[in-house]
Design an enzyme around this catalytic site. Structure first.
Site, PDB file in Angstrom:
ATOM      1  N   TYR A  30      -7.340  -9.114   3.221  1.00 23.37           N
ATOM      2  CA  TYR A  30      -6.500  -8.761   4.680  1.00 23.37           C
ATOM      3  C   TYR A  30      -6.568  -7.353   4.763  1.00 23.37           C
ATOM      4  O   TYR A  30      -6.948  -6.406   4.047  1.00 23.37           O
ATOM      5  CB  TYR A  30      -5.084  -9.390   4.576  1.00 23.37           C
ATOM      6  CG  TYR A  30      -4.095  -8.280   3.640  1.00 23.37           C
ATOM      7  CD1 TYR A  30      -3.175  -7.491   4.180  1.00 23.37           C
ATOM      8  CD2 TYR A  30      -4.073  -8.370   2.351  1.00 23.37           C
ATOM      9  CE1 TYR A  30      -2.353  -6.627   3.475  1.00 23.37           C
ATOM     10  CE2 TYR A  30      -3.131  -7.663   1.763  1.00 23.37           C
ATOM     11  CZ  TYR A  30      -2.207  -6.863   2.335  1.00 23.37           C
ATOM     12  OH  TYR A  30      -1.341  -6.019   1.458  1.00 23.37           O
ATOM     13  N   LYS A 144      -7.901  -5.088  -1.388  1.00 23.94           N
ATOM     14  CA  LYS A 144      -6.661  -5.652  -0.486  1.00 23.94           C
ATOM     15  C   LYS A 144      -6.778  -7.295  -0.572  1.00 23.94           C
ATOM     16  O   LYS A 144      -7.032  -7.737   0.642  1.00 23.94           O
ATOM     17  CB  LYS A 144      -6.733  -4.913   0.862  1.00 23.94           C
ATOM     18  CG  LYS A 144      -5.453  -4.702   1.619  1.00 23.94           C
ATOM     19  CD  LYS A 144      -5.328  -4.000   2.729  1.00 23.94           C
ATOM     20  CE  LYS A 144      -4.135  -3.725   3.516  1.00 23.94           C
ATOM     21  NZ  LYS A 144      -3.106  -3.196   2.940  1.00 23.94           N
ATOM     22  N   GLU A 176       0.839   3.957  -7.634  1.00 20.94           N
ATOM     23  CA  GLU A 176       0.989   3.869  -6.099  1.00 20.94           C
ATOM     24  C   GLU A 176       2.480   3.257  -6.166  1.00 20.94           C
ATOM     25  O   GLU A 176       3.250   3.323  -6.987  1.00 20.94           O
ATOM     26  CB  GLU A 176       0.006   3.241  -5.296  1.00 20.94           C
ATOM     27  CG  GLU A 176      -0.239   1.832  -5.926  1.00 20.94           C
ATOM     28  CD  GLU A 176      -1.468   1.127  -5.146  1.00 20.94           C
ATOM     29  OE1 GLU A 176      -1.685   1.421  -3.929  1.00 20.94           O
ATOM     30  OE2 GLU A 176      -1.854  -0.107  -5.624  1.00 20.94           O
ATOM     31  N   LEU A 200      -4.695   1.296  -4.041  1.00 22.76           N
ATOM     32  CA  LEU A 200      -5.247   0.609  -2.706  1.00 22.76           C
ATOM     33  C   LEU A 200      -5.675   2.081  -2.227  1.00 22.76           C
ATOM     34  O   LEU A 200      -5.002   3.137  -2.151  1.00 22.76           O
ATOM     35  CB  LEU A 200      -4.407  -0.132  -1.769  1.00 22.76           C
ATOM     36  CG  LEU A 200      -5.108  -0.490  -0.734  1.00 22.76           C
ATOM     37  CD1 LEU A 200      -5.901  -1.510  -0.930  1.00 22.76           C
ATOM     38  CD2 LEU A 200      -4.063  -0.901   0.373  1.00 22.76           C
TER      39      LEU A 200
END
Length: 285
Positions: A30, A144, A176, A200
């Protein structure tokens, strides 16, 4: 209005097979593309990242960039908000349940939009709370993927403690957060973990790096230890919806002086200027 497999329709009318591999396996990817004043932000970069995710899981890109741009524009036009988050999802499609990737499937393509609400002025003034937790997700966080159970579990741990984010560490190093990238400031220098399979590659992360370079703000992209995170003068989480959000409480303790710091405030202001400049540019410049 949403888009599903070639048709625009009200979301209530949308139907997907229960054998869709996105439903059965989370077998899909996505993107979330912000739009300000009905103009997509960094669309080319989002589509590049989408292509990389599709390639990584062996799904052929259903559309060229021009078609994606057309679909995104139509979704934006078909919804009432001036500022929107456009959600774009592609799954492998419907097939008999089997773990191995089947060949020859027609991907399921879905787009929808929601109102984009940036952090409030009050939250930017006070800063947000976060916790530090071990990063127990899989080893391909650069994809993702719609398989977000790990991220959801981690974000829920933060919500349970009244925090907006869970900041993640793996083997003693910052990766992250559950739904954003992380920067820290120590002794006037901004530190950020390098891109790898463990984080990401954030679009806002890239914008922040451009702002740091253009503003001659000292920064280093290198591994950041948990100790450096915990002793930071400032911590920011960055994403399309959070922009550059200061974290002022970490595990119940103040970050630095316990209020948003000067470097974060400067980068946030420069980010707002960048957004305004891009949105004022000719549509097809």
């Amino acid at each position: 209005m949403i888009y599903l497999n070639g048709e625009f329709m009200p979301i209530e009318q949308a139907k997907v097979s229960v054998l869709d591999r996105g439903f059965i396996f989370g077998d899909g990817v996505y993107e979330v593309i912000p739009a300000y004043s009905r103009r997509p932000f960094r669309l080319a970069e989002h589509l590049d990242r989408l292509r990389a995710s599709l390639d990584a899981i062996r799904i052929s890109n259903p559309h060229p960039d021009a078609k994606w741009a057309e679909l995104v524009e139509k979704i934006i036009a078909g919804n009432p908000w001036e500022d929107q988050n456009v959600y774009l999802q592609i799954t492998r499609g419907a097939a008999k349940r089997d773990h191995a990737f089947p060949k020859g499937l027609k991907p399921t393509v879905f787009l929808m939009a929601s109102e984009l609400v940036p952090p409030s002025a009050e939250l930017m003034r006070t800063g947000a709370k976060a916790i530090v937790v071990p990063d127990f997700r899989w080893l391909r966080c650069d994809i993702k993927s719609t398989s977000l159970l790990g991220n959801c579990m981690l974000r829920t741990l933060a919500a349970d403690q009244g925090c907006v984010e869970a900041i993640l560490v793996r083997e003693g190093e910052l990766t992250e957060a559950s739904a954003s990238n992380v920067f820290v400031v120590r002794n006037g220098t901004v530190l950020g973990p390098p891109k790898s399979h463990l984080i990401l590659p954030g679009i806002t992360y890239d914008v922040v790096l451009e702002i740091l370079r253009d503003g001659a703000i000292p920064h280093e992209i290198r591994p950041v230890t948990e100790g450096e995170l915990r002793s930071a003068d400032e911590i920011w989480v960055t994403s399309s919806s959070r922009e550059v959000l200061p974290i002022t409480t970490l595990d119940g303790k103040p970050v630095g002086s316990g209020v948003p710091g000067p470097l974060g405030a400067r980068v946030y202001a420069l980010y707002q200027q960048y957004k305004a400049r891009v949105m004022r540019a000719p549509a097809h410049a």
